[in-house]
Write a protein that holds these residues in place. Structure first.
Motif, mmCIF file in Angstrom:
data_model
loop_
_atom_site.group_PDB
_atom_site.id
_atom_site.type_symbol
_atom_site.label_atom_id
_atom_site.label_comp_id
_atom_site.label_asym_id
_atom_site.label_seq_id
_atom_site.Cartn_x
_atom_site.Cartn_y
_atom_site.Cartn_z
ATOM 1 N N HIS A 1 -21.614 -0.195 21.353
ATOM 2 C CA HIS A 1 -22.710 0.748 21.601
ATOM 3 C C HIS A 1 -23.160 0.688 23.065
ATOM 4 C CE1 HIS A 1 -25.948 3.411 20.478
ATOM 5 N NE2 HIS A 1 -26.791 2.615 21.112
ATOM 6 N N ALA B 1 -24.327 -3.511 11.344
ATOM 7 C CA ALA B 1 -22.928 -3.880 11.558
ATOM 8 C C ALA B 1 -22.210 -3.998 10.222
ATOM 9 C CB ALA B 1 -22.861 -5.208 12.305
ATOM 10 N N ALA C 1 -20.467 -4.715 17.250
ATOM 11 C CA ALA C 1 -21.087 -3.391 17.160
ATOM 12 C C ALA C 1 -21.987 -3.126 18.367
ATOM 13 C CB ALA C 1 -21.886 -3.265 15.860
#
Length: 107
Positions: free
Chosen positions: A70, A25, A66
């Motif tokens: 995803h 991240a 992050a």
């Protein structure tokens, strides 16, 4: 509770652990330090941190952001009761899809 519900409903459960998770991240804050002796010839230089690190105030939030992006990109949705539990509808890959059937007829 989630594992019990999955077992009772015949659901597959997949789990994982991300090694050095925070390194995946970008940090939310700017952080830097002056390199010490352990940096050899770079001692005394300004070092800018470009990845979230354990111990930085915003690293947990950066990693969570992050990871959410995803997981959503993979088609998962967070559970309403526990935002760290992600689910998606299972896809049966053993049966050909309509697209697969039309591809084979064009050949």
């Amino acid at each position: 509770i989630a594992l019990t519900l999955a077992a009772l409903n015949g659901c597959d459960v997949l789990v994982g652990d991300v090694k050095a998770a925070y390194l995946n991240a970008k940090p939310t804050e700017k952080a830097y330090f002056i390199a010490g002796k352990e940096f050899g010839m770079h001692e005394g230089k300004l070092v800018v941190i470009i990845r979230a690190l354990y111990g930085l105030k915003g690293s947990g939030a950066a990693w969570a952001k992050a990871m959410r992006a995803h997981m959503r990109g993979l088609g998962f949705k967070p559970c309403l009761a526990d935002k760290d539990l992600w689910m998606r509808v299972a896809v049966d890959t053993s049966k050909p899809s309509v697209e697969d059937e039309s591809d084979s007829s064009n050949q």
